[in-house]
Structures are given as C-alpha cells and as structure tokens.
Scaffold this motif. Structure first.
Motif: not given
Length: 519
Positions: A58-62, A103-106, A108-118, A120-124
């Motif tokens: 589980v990964t959670v972005f806040g 990932r507190l304080g991070v 998410v800037t974009r969701i790529d549904r085709a690649a199933k990735t998110v 984030a603002s920290d570049g990950t």
C-alpha cells in the motif's frame, strides 16, 4: 541519467516506485494499492485495509504534510479548545509499523491509466494494481472583485488545518471578523472566532442559516442562539466585493436592498461559501466525472475498473456525500472488497445525518426536514422554545421517520437516528420521539435504560455492548474506548453519550466491589 542529463535518485522497490531499466517493475506494482488522498476517507480506508490484510503493498499520497486529522474538529482548534495534535486520526509512527508507504506532503500531479502509474510532485512514478481516489473537496471561492486574483491579506477559506492555523494567527490581532457563508462550516467558523473574543458577523445569501439541513424555523432559532453568543447574522446578504487597503482586507461590500452598496467593516474575512469535489486528476485522466467521480456499488469508476473512488470526490447513484459517516462506510466496504474478506460487500447508499457540537450549540439533523403542516402526506411533530434556543421536529410518512431536527437539546438524537436509519416502527405516543421516555414507550437517554444493541456512535457503528466489552477488557476512560472502537472520533456528537456510559459502568463496578466487601 534521465532525459535532462541529471542523475536519477535511487528509487525504492518496496515503495512500488518504478526503477529505470528494471524489468521487475510490473511485478512490483501489479498488486499494489495506491491511495491518492490521506484525509478522513483515505486514511480510514488505509487503516481498514491494514486491519484486514497486513501484507498487501500500500502506498498513500497526502498533499498535506502532517498526519491525517479529523476535519470535523477544526472549529474546536479555531476556538482554542483543542490543539492540532489532539485531532489526529493516525499516529505518525503507525505507517512504518504497519508497512504502509506514506508520502506525506507529496501531491499526485498526473494519472497514467494506460501505464497504471501515478506521477507525483517529488518526481516519482508509482505503479498501481488498484488506484483509490480519496481526493476530497476544495473550498469554493467566489469570483468577485477582491478575490479574482487570490484572497488579499486577512481573507482566507476555512477548510484545512493550515487554514485554521492562519486564521488563528490573524485572529490574534483582529477585532472584527466577517464569515461569508452561513452553512455548517460557516457556523462552526463563526463560533470558533467568537470564542477567541472577536466581534463576528455572518453574511448568508439564503433566507435562513444552514438551509440544506434546517427549515426556516430552526434557522431562526439558530440565529437567536448565535446572537446570544455575540455573533450577528445578516440574511439575504449578497456579497459583491471585498474592500482592501494596502493589500489587506478592510471590509465586505454588499448589495443594498434599495440599490447601491453598503460595507461591513472587517480586518479578518473567512470564506465559507461551500465546497466542490476535487476531481481535477480524475477528469484529466479521462475518468467519468459528474459532480464527482462516478462509481458503482463496488465503488469502481464506471470508466475503469482498476480505479475506485470514495468520500467527497465520489458520486454514487447521483449522490455526492459531504459528511464523514458515509465516507467511512465507503472506506470499510472497499477495504473488505480489496482485502477479499468481504467479497459480497456493496455500498448501496447512506443516510446523511449532520451533527454540530460546539460551545453553546448542539445540533442534529437528518433526512427530509423541510416539510410543513400543510404537506398532506406527512405528519409533523414539533416543539419550539426559541428563548432557550431549543427546536425539535420529527417528520413522519407512512408510519416511518423520514426527517428530524434537534437544536439546543439533543438527548433524543440517538433514538431518532436509529429510527431514521433503520426505518423502524414509531411509538404511538409521538412526543416520545422528541422527549425520550416521557410516555414510557421510547428509549430513555440514560445508559441504564439503553439496550445493549443500541448504536451509540453512528459514524463508527459502535453499540453500547461494544463499549461494555471494552470496559470488561480494561478500558476505564472515554479515551480508552475511543482508541479501541473509534467511538467519538467522527462528528463528535456521541462523546457525551460515551462518557456517560463509561461513568455508569464505573458506578456499577464500584457498587459491585462495595457489595462484595460488605458480604
């Protein structure tokens, strides 16, 4: 190196982040659950999921940097009756001890549904098997002069803990505050500011306060209650602009009834003009969005089964829920589905019950509250004592409770909530609905007469028997019970009831010990 020529930082496989050039990235993320949003819905989902499955990645972005907190209690922080650290929902050490990549304080800037990735603002870039959107709502700021380029100094919205801190700091030097908006959050903000000794005026566009939850009579009683607390209310108040000087707010401009304008002076303006579901990420990703992310009974996006949405950002059967109890119910349903412990679980809708408990104000409202005596197919039972700030109303159709308001004196809230939530048969003596135990047929508010099956905390579905079980396991305070069951950690409306039951159990225990010693 990346495309810019800069070296890429090592990225943690355990966090589900995609390492460059590593063929194992699909295996890393194929089962990972990624949660976007760590507020009341997102954090509740993560804890519910972990209680059912201790191993699923589980990964959670806040977006907010601090641990999740109870947004319902922000007015207590604003009033100075609670500290920010008192309203936390999950201890900061909980994530690591439960194997959750937080990932507190991070953001998410974009969701790529085709690649199933998110992204984030920290570049990950993090791969998901299931994506859970719990992005909540954002405060609505009206596009009026003085706000179009952003709020000036001394004017801000009331939505987050950071907003609360900034308002509290400004209140230290302010004398006159104006709250724009007389809904639930506006009333809470006004009470909090008045508690700090400010002169407070509420400006509300509608004809009575909290018009979504209250009828006109209850709104009038609430306005009188606020007046006794030093808060003035202006209704039918159309705000046309903010007045400023040297970049700081000096007042709020209103449209005058006969034409022209008038100004209400203020050195602090709190904007409480409503909220909007935060669906920017979902819309940009091409998900189906109405007012919120449209989901089915399994809380799946109707456009993509690998994406789920819960809380204020979701729209289920044309309904967007803005209260904590439905969000937490959705979190529990989804956790059971994704953990596989409750594969048949479904969210089929929730009844909305509003609770407000602040110093000098107690309110419970549920269902269809706006019916009057002239509506032929309903029965209305009502009691009003405006001088003492008391208003009680029950709305009945077909022998079932379909709505209720309790303002000022809320001892009947537990009884009415259960009757409303379960569509249960009503007592023949209707006054028992508003005054429990008056005719002997209804449940009294006393813990002695409350059945063990009675639900005490609606937000967390905690019954009296659960509190008794906590006591028997060693809990001796309401805080102990809250930590074990979460009772009282939602809207806060049941805290007095929980404390009463705990005190009664203590008395029973003392009597038992005394009896044994005497024998």
């Amino acid at each position: 190196m990346n495309a810019t020529g800069r070296p890429q930082a090592p990225q943690r496989r355990g966090g589900g982040v995609i390492p460059p050039g590593d063929g194992g990235e699909a295996r890393i993320g194929e089962a990972r659950i990624v949660v976007v949003g760590n507020g009341m819905a997102g954090s509740r989902f993560v804890t519910e999921l972990r209680s059912r499955d201790p191993r699923v990645p589980v990964t959670v972005f806040g977006a907010e940097p601090q641990r999740p907190y109870n947004r319902v209690m922000l007015s207590d922080v604003l009033a100075g009756t609670a500290r920010p650290d008192h309203i936390g929902l999950v201890d900061a050490a909980w994530y690591a001890s439960h194997g959750v990549d937080a990932r507190l304080g991070v953001e998410v800037t974009r969701i790529d549904r085709a690649a199933k990735t998110v992204h984030a603002s920290d570049g990950t870039v993090t791969r998901y098997g299931t994506l859970v959107l719990a992005t909540g709502s954002t405060a609505f700021v009206p596009p009026i002069p003085g706000l179009r380029d952003g709020p000036p100094e001394g004017a801000l919205a009331f939505r987050t803990l950071e907003d609360c801190r900034r308002i509290s700091a400004l209140a230290e030097s302010a004398r006159r505050a104006v709250v724009v908006g007389g809904g639930l959050l506006g009333v809470e903000a006004a009470r909090g500011l008045a508690g700090r000794g400010l002169e407070v005026t509420v400006l509300h566009l509608a004809g009575h306060l909290m018009e979504r939850q209250l009828d006109a009579a209850a709104g009038g009683v609430l306005a009188r209650t606020l007046a006794r607390l030093g808060i003035s209310v202006r209704l039918h108040a159309q705000v046309t602009a903010l007045r400023t000087a040297a970049g700081a707010v000096t007042g709020v401009e209103l449209a005058a009834p006969g034409g022209g304008t008038e100004v209400v002076g203020a050195d602090l303006v709190v904007l409480s003009c409503g909220v909007r579901p935060e669906v920017t990420l979902a819309r940009d990703a091409g998900l189906a969005v109405g007012r919120g992310v449209i989901v089915d009974d399994e809380l799946r996006s109707v456009a993509d089964p690998s994406v789920r949405a819960i809380g204020e950002c979701s729209e289920h059967r044309d309904e967007v829920y803005g209260l904590v109890a439905p969000a937490w119910e959705q979190a529990g349903v989804l956790a059971g589905l994704l953990a596989g412990t409750e594969p048949a679980a479904r969210f089929t809708g929730a009844r909305q019950i509003t609770r407000l408990k602040a110093d000098g104000i107690e309110l419970a409202s549920m269902g269809e509250t706006h019916h009057g005596d002239d509506d032929e197919d309903v029965e209305v039972v009502r009691f009003t004592d405006a001088a003492r700030g008391t208003y009680k109303k029950a709305v009945i159709r077909g022998g079932r409770l379909i709505g209720a308001i309790l303002l000022g004196e809320t001892s009947a809230a537990g009884t009415l909530t259960r009757l409303y939530d379960r569509a249960a048969p009503l007592p023949a003596e209707r006054l028992d609905l508003l005054f429990p135990g008056l005719g002997g047929a209804a449940e009294a508010a006393s813990p002695v007469r409350m059945p063990d099956a009675a639900t005490v905390c609606q937000c967390n579905n905690v019954a009296k028997r659960d509190i008794r079980a906590c006591w028997e396991a060693g809990a001796r305070t309401a805080g102990d019970v809250a930590r074990a069951t979460r009772a009282g950690t939602g809207c806060g409306g049941c805290r007095d009831a929980v404390e009463g039951i705990v005190a009664w159990l203590g008395e029973q225990d003392s009597e038992s010990v005394a009896g044994s010693a005497g024998g």
